[in-house]
Design a protein around this motif. Structure first.
Motif, PDB file in Angstrom:
ATOM      1  N   SER A  91       0.870  -1.309  -0.060  1.00 36.63           N
ATOM      2  CA  SER A  91       0.067  -0.033  -0.195  1.00 36.63           C
ATOM      3  C   SER A  91       0.735   1.207   0.005  1.00 36.63           C
ATOM      4  N   GLY A  92       1.932   1.171   0.691  1.00 31.37           N
ATOM      5  CA  GLY A  92       2.818   2.329   0.747  1.00 31.37           C
ATOM      6  C   GLY A  92       3.591   2.802  -0.632  1.00 31.37           C
ATOM      7  N   LEU A  93       4.091   1.612  -1.082  1.00 27.92           N
ATOM      8  CA  LEU A  93       4.649   1.795  -2.362  1.00 27.92           C
ATOM      9  C   LEU A  93       3.780   2.163  -3.334  1.00 27.92           C
ATOM     10  N   TYR A  94       2.437   1.802  -3.299  1.00 25.22           N
ATOM     11  CA  TYR A  94       1.469   2.092  -4.446  1.00 25.22           C
ATOM     12  C   TYR A  94       1.458   3.703  -4.296  1.00 25.22           C
ATOM     13  N   ILE A  95       1.053   4.114  -3.133  1.00 27.52           N
ATOM     14  CA  ILE A  95       0.657   5.500  -2.869  1.00 27.52           C
ATOM     15  C   ILE A  95       1.982   6.375  -3.268  1.00 27.52           C
ATOM     16  N   LEU A  96       3.087   6.015  -2.819  1.00 28.08           N
ATOM     17  CA  LEU A  96       4.407   6.701  -3.265  1.00 28.08           C
ATOM     18  C   LEU A  96       4.552   6.878  -4.624  1.00 28.08           C
ATOM     19  N   PHE A  97       4.628   5.707  -5.347  1.00 31.26           N
ATOM     20  CA  PHE A  97       4.788   5.696  -6.787  1.00 31.26           C
ATOM     21  C   PHE A  97       3.512   6.363  -7.428  1.00 31.26           C
ATOM     22  N   SER A  98       2.411   6.344  -7.361  1.00 32.31           N
ATOM     23  CA  SER A  98       1.293   6.781  -7.995  1.00 32.31           C
ATOM     24  C   SER A  98       1.272   8.446  -7.927  1.00 32.31           C
ATOM     25  N   SER A  99       1.751   8.944  -6.415  1.00 32.16           N
ATOM     26  CA  SER A  99       1.946  10.158  -6.352  1.00 32.16           C
ATOM     27  C   SER A  99       3.182  10.983  -7.088  1.00 32.16           C
ATOM     28  N   ALA A 100       4.267  10.058  -7.248  1.00 33.69           N
ATOM     29  CA  ALA A 100       5.221  10.548  -8.053  1.00 33.69           C
ATOM     30  C   ALA A 100       4.827  10.676  -9.202  1.00 33.69           C
ATOM     31  N   CYS A 101       4.251   9.781 -10.205  1.00 38.76           N
ATOM     32  CA  CYS A 101       3.493   9.704 -11.337  1.00 38.76           C
ATOM     33  C   CYS A 101       2.911  11.058 -11.699  1.00 38.76           C
ATOM     34  N   TYR A 102       1.868  11.280 -10.711  1.00 36.59           N
ATOM     35  CA  TYR A 102       0.995  12.419 -11.173  1.00 36.59           C
ATOM     36  C   TYR A 102       1.618  13.558 -10.763  1.00 36.59           C
ATOM     37  N   HIS A 103       2.845  13.757 -10.153  1.00 38.05           N
ATOM     38  CA  HIS A 103       3.383  14.952  -9.933  1.00 38.05           C
ATOM     39  C   HIS A 103       4.176  15.335 -10.843  1.00 38.05           C
ATOM     40  N   VAL A 104       4.795  14.225 -11.960  1.00 34.45           N
ATOM     41  CA  VAL A 104       5.668  14.523 -12.943  1.00 34.45           C
ATOM     42  C   VAL A 104       4.722  14.693 -14.156  1.00 34.45           C
ATOM     43  N   PHE A 105       3.574  14.096 -14.422  1.00 36.80           N
ATOM     44  CA  PHE A 105       3.052  13.872 -15.692  1.00 36.80           C
ATOM     45  C   PHE A 105       1.509  14.598 -15.523  1.00 36.80           C
ATOM     46  N   GLY A 106       0.984  15.041 -14.343  1.00 32.44           N
ATOM     47  CA  GLY A 106      -0.092  15.730 -14.122  1.00 32.44           C
ATOM     48  C   GLY A 106      -1.171  14.863 -14.603  1.00 32.44           C
ATOM     49  N   SER A 107      -2.095  15.592 -15.620  1.00 31.72           N
ATOM     50  CA  SER A 107      -3.269  14.985 -16.098  1.00 31.72           C
ATOM     51  C   SER A 107      -2.943  14.189 -17.245  1.00 31.72           C
ATOM     52  N   HIS A 108      -1.597  14.256 -17.620  1.00 29.10           N
ATOM     53  CA  HIS A 108      -1.188  13.560 -18.724  1.00 29.10           C
ATOM     54  C   HIS A 108      -1.101  11.867 -18.507  1.00 29.10           C
ATOM     55  N   THR A 109      -1.037  11.549 -17.124  1.00 23.46           N
ATOM     56  CA  THR A 109      -0.657  10.271 -16.530  1.00 23.46           C
ATOM     57  C   THR A 109      -1.522   9.486 -17.202  1.00 23.46           C
ATOM     58  N   ARG A 110      -1.022   8.298 -17.935  1.00 26.69           N
ATOM     59  CA  ARG A 110      -1.793   7.172 -18.300  1.00 26.69           C
ATOM     60  C   ARG A 110      -2.263   6.024 -17.474  1.00 26.69           C
ATOM     61  N   SER A 111      -3.276   5.292 -17.663  1.00 22.75           N
ATOM     62  CA  SER A 111      -3.582   4.199 -16.910  1.00 22.75           C
ATOM     63  C   SER A 111      -2.329   3.319 -16.794  1.00 22.75           C
ATOM     64  N   ASN A 112      -1.827   3.006 -17.835  1.00 28.46           N
ATOM     65  CA  ASN A 112      -0.364   2.227 -17.935  1.00 28.46           C
ATOM     66  C   ASN A 112       0.700   3.328 -18.193  1.00 28.46           C
ATOM     67  N   VAL A 113       1.395   3.655 -16.985  1.00 30.37           N
ATOM     68  CA  VAL A 113       2.214   4.703 -17.044  1.00 30.37           C
ATOM     69  C   VAL A 113       3.525   4.288 -17.828  1.00 30.37           C
ATOM     70  N   LEU A 114       3.611   3.475 -18.412  1.00 30.32           N
ATOM     71  CA  LEU A 114       4.736   2.820 -18.987  1.00 30.32           C
ATOM     72  C   LEU A 114       4.668   3.589 -20.519  1.00 30.32           C
ATOM     73  N   GLU A 115       3.117   4.019 -20.816  1.00 29.06           N
ATOM     74  CA  GLU A 115       2.806   4.736 -22.072  1.00 29.06           C
ATOM     75  C   GLU A 115       3.371   6.157 -21.948  1.00 29.06           C
ATOM     76  N   ASN A 116       3.562   6.792 -20.760  1.00 25.54           N
ATOM     77  CA  ASN A 116       4.296   7.882 -20.557  1.00 25.54           C
ATOM     78  C   ASN A 116       5.629   8.074 -20.783  1.00 25.54           C
ATOM     79  N   MET A 117       6.423   7.005 -20.809  1.00 29.65           N
ATOM     80  CA  MET A 117       7.917   6.902 -21.006  1.00 29.65           C
ATOM     81  C   MET A 117       8.234   6.918 -22.657  1.00 29.65           C
ATOM     82  N   PRO A 118       9.191   7.752 -22.717  1.00 32.35           N
ATOM     83  CA  PRO A 118       9.783   7.857 -23.997  1.00 32.35           C
ATOM     84  C   PRO A 118      10.721   6.603 -24.391  1.00 32.35           C
ATOM     85  N   SER A 119      10.418   6.101 -25.611  1.00 33.33           N
ATOM     86  CA  SER A 119      11.067   5.014 -26.100  1.00 33.33           C
ATOM     87  C   SER A 119      12.671   5.244 -25.747  1.00 33.33           C
ATOM     88  N   GLY A 120      13.329   4.014 -25.486  1.00 34.05           N
ATOM     89  CA  GLY A 120      14.650   4.010 -25.044  1.00 34.05           C
ATOM     90  C   GLY A 120      15.092   2.890 -24.301  1.00 34.05           C
TER      91      GLY A 120
END
Length: 301
Positions: free
Chosen positions: A117-146
């Protein structure tokens, strides 16, 4: 009304199914899977590390919008997914069976769920902090290819393959017991062959459903609401009440009552909303030119 896969996609799906069969066939019970689960945990850590590194390196999005605290358009799907992440109950009896100190299982479960639960909260908060409303359901889709993206995808794939075998192990246990296959001791060569064949057929059946059933994602959300919430929230509370009702105070009984009632109401809302959207999608698939409800309009706003 069924998904149409291209030749390349079909080949990839068949390859994935064949890969899934390997751990399912080789890892006979939870004791074997215990070692594999360590590999799965390491794979998850690698995936999170790769995604975290990509987020650190990601440019600041000028049009990043602060996400709504509660997004009514996707809250039912999110609820189903959250419940699914804590839905490992089917494996608990098998895990207890192979533990050296089964009496410690409640403590292990509490620490495991708290950590997750703690890891989920931390990780999801970090994703929304970086990508905001652009965060996808699958956050891998937010990552640039590489490289980082490839590492994350590979690690998640390893984790999914191992988790797939973990969740199916109780099913294999029941089937093999009915077929007379030795599930704990040594197996004869004929039993090994029958075990591999049986497990391959189960995986093939699941693969067929996954690639041919229309709106499979919506079906998973529907099951998450109709079955996931009762199994993960309601039944544990009800069984705990049944076992310890004589020792429970009035306050705890009131708390349990509110939790069960709230979970039941949530399950009903999620089931109706996801089911209605699924019907609307099916209607549009069968009658594409007919006037019908817009699936997005069926969600709460």
């Amino acid at each position: 009304g069924t998904p149409q896969l291209g030749l390349g996609e079909t080949t990839l799906a068949l390859t994935a199914a064949m890969v899934m069969v390997t751990p399912c066939s080789l890892l006979r019970n939870m004791r074997d899977l215990g070692i594999a689960s360590v590999v799965g945990s390491l794979a998850s850590a690698v995936a999170v590390g790769a995604i975290g590194a990509a987020m650190v390196a990601a440019p600041v999005l000028e049009d990043k919008v602060r996400p709504d605290l509660l997004n009514w358009e996707s809250w039912t799907s999110a609820t189903a997914i959250i419940c699914f992440t804590f839905g490992g109950h089917v494996t608990f009896p098998s895990i207890i069976q192979v533990m050296h100190e089964p009496q410690k299982f409640p403590s292990v479960l509490l620490w495991s769920f708290s950590l997750v639960s703690g890891l989920y909260i931390l990780f999801s908060s970090a994703c929304y902090h970086v990508f905001g409303s652009h965060t996808r359901s699958n956050v891998l889709e937010n990552m640039p290819s590489g490289v980082l993206s490839a590492v994350a995808v590979a690690a998640v794939t390893v984790h999914v393959i191992i988790a797939f075998a973990l969740f199916l192990n109780p099913v294999f246990f029941l089937i093999e017991t009915e077929l007379g296959i030795e599930v704990t001791g040594m197996q004869s060569s004929s039993q090994v062959s029958l075990r591999v064949l049986t497990r391959a057929l189960v995986v093939a059946t699941l693969w067929t459903v996954a690639v041919t059933f229309p709106f499979f994602g919506n079906l998973m959300s529907l099951l998450g609401g109709s079955a996931g919430i009762p199994v993960i929230i309601i039944l544990p509370l009800a069984m705990d009440w049944k076992l310890h009702r004589d020792d429970m105070s009035f306050v705890w009984k009131a708390v349990y009552t509110m939790l069960i009632a709230g979970a039941a109401a949530l399950a009903a809302v999620v089931t109706v909303q996801e089911g209605t959207e699924m019907v609307a999608l099916a209607w549009r698939r069968v009658y594409p030119t007919a006037t019908g409800p817009d699936p997005s309009s069926l969600r709460l706003h």
